[in-house]
Design an enzyme around this catalytic site. Structure first.
Site, PDB file in Angstrom:
ATOM      1  N   HIS A 152      48.919  -9.315  72.272  1.00  0.00           N
ATOM      2  CA  HIS A 152      48.806 -10.146  71.064  1.00  0.00           C
ATOM      3  C   HIS A 152      47.553  -9.776  70.269  1.00  0.00           C
ATOM      4  CE1 HIS A 152      52.235 -12.598  71.868  1.00  0.00           C
ATOM      5  NE2 HIS A 152      51.749 -13.128  72.979  1.00  0.00           N
ATOM      6  N   HIS A 178      49.548  -8.790  78.662  1.00  0.00           N
ATOM      7  CA  HIS A 178      50.413  -9.395  77.640  1.00  0.00           C
ATOM      8  C   HIS A 178      49.576 -10.068  76.555  1.00  0.00           C
ATOM      9  CE1 HIS A 178      53.840 -11.615  75.929  1.00  0.00           C
ATOM     10  NE2 HIS A 178      52.995 -12.634  75.854  1.00  0.00           N
ATOM     11  N   GLU A 179      48.560 -10.808  76.973  1.00  0.00           N
ATOM     12  CA  GLU A 179      47.709 -11.473  75.984  1.00  0.00           C
ATOM     13  C   GLU A 179      46.922 -10.451  75.169  1.00  0.00           C
ATOM     14  OE1 GLU A 179      48.432 -14.381  75.446  1.00  0.00           O
ATOM     15  OE2 GLU A 179      49.553 -14.701  77.290  1.00  0.00           O
TER      16      GLU A 179
END
Length: 236
Positions: free
Chosen positions: A107, A103-104
């Site tokens: 980004h 998920h990071e």
């Protein structure tokens, strides 16, 4: 000029709803994460290893993966281009850890691709922080002093609070998009396979609920302020 007090008014139900939503979302993400933190991924990769592989698969080599203290303190910092993974994610080989790490990385991919909502959110950070800090002092000063400027101060305070609400709303597409990128890439790269992909989706969906709850709580607080002071100004 008289303004309604903050106690014994029906608008408190809005605050209660926001609080319950936040508590439910927090409980959901903690229970889901705890469940899949006990399930090891078949690839045997740690969160940090998975993050590096995902970034490299997208041609991103200028982002550093770092370990940071705390639990679920994971975040991507576009200022120094770092994927910061908490201690429970960095070295863990669990489904949950790999999902959070991915998920990071989502980004980081947004940043590399110039994803507009991420840019907008980044631009709103200082404005939203200032609005959150100054809104309540302005409102309280407006309540305490019955003068011609009190209504203006309260209105300004509500506008400042609205900036933080706007930030919460812009955050939603950023977080959902990062999770979507993460799940799809984990599947395409083969880091996770079969039911592992669905399990990771559950972890990230639960995490997304915390952002939805935060946005809802902010909106409900704004509605309460409008109820308390908007109607009063109309009666003046």
């Amino acid at each position: 000029m008289m303004y309604p007090m903050f106690y014994f008014d029906p608008s408190y139900v809005l605050i209660l709803i926001g609080l319950l939503l936040s508590m439910a979302a927090s409980a959901k993400v903690n229970s889901t994460y705890a469940r899949y933190a006990r399930v090891g991924a078949r690839c045997g990769m740690t969160g940090a290893e998975a993050a590096k592989r995902l970034l490299n698969s997208q041609g991103i080599y200028d982002v550093t993966v770092r370990r940071v203290p705390g639990k679920l303190t994971d975040h991507y910092d576009p200022r120094n281009k770092t994927v910061n993974l908490s201690e429970s994610v960095y070295g863990s080989t669990s489904i949950a850890a790999i999902g959070v790490a991915a998920h990071e990385c989502g980004h980081a991919m947004q940043d590399a691709g110039g994803y507009v909502p991420l840019r907008v959110r980044g631009a709103l950070v200082p404005v939203a922080n200032f609005g959150a800090q100054i809104s309540w002092p302005l409102i309280l000063i407006g309540i305490l002093f019955s003068s011609g400027s009190s209504s203006m101060l309260i209105t300004l305070g509500i506008l400042m609070f609205s900036l933080s609400v706007l930030f919460q709303l812009v955050t939603l597409p950023v977080e959902f998009n990062a999770s979507s990128r993460a799940v799809n890439l984990l599947d395409r790269t083969g880091i996770l396979a079969g039911q592992e992909v669905g399990q990771t989706r559950q972890v990230l969906s639960a995490a997304a609920l915390t952002y939805v709850a935060a946005a809802a709580a902010s909106i409900l607080q704004l509605l309460r302020l409008l109820y308390l002071f908007g109607g009063n100004r109309r009666r003046d």
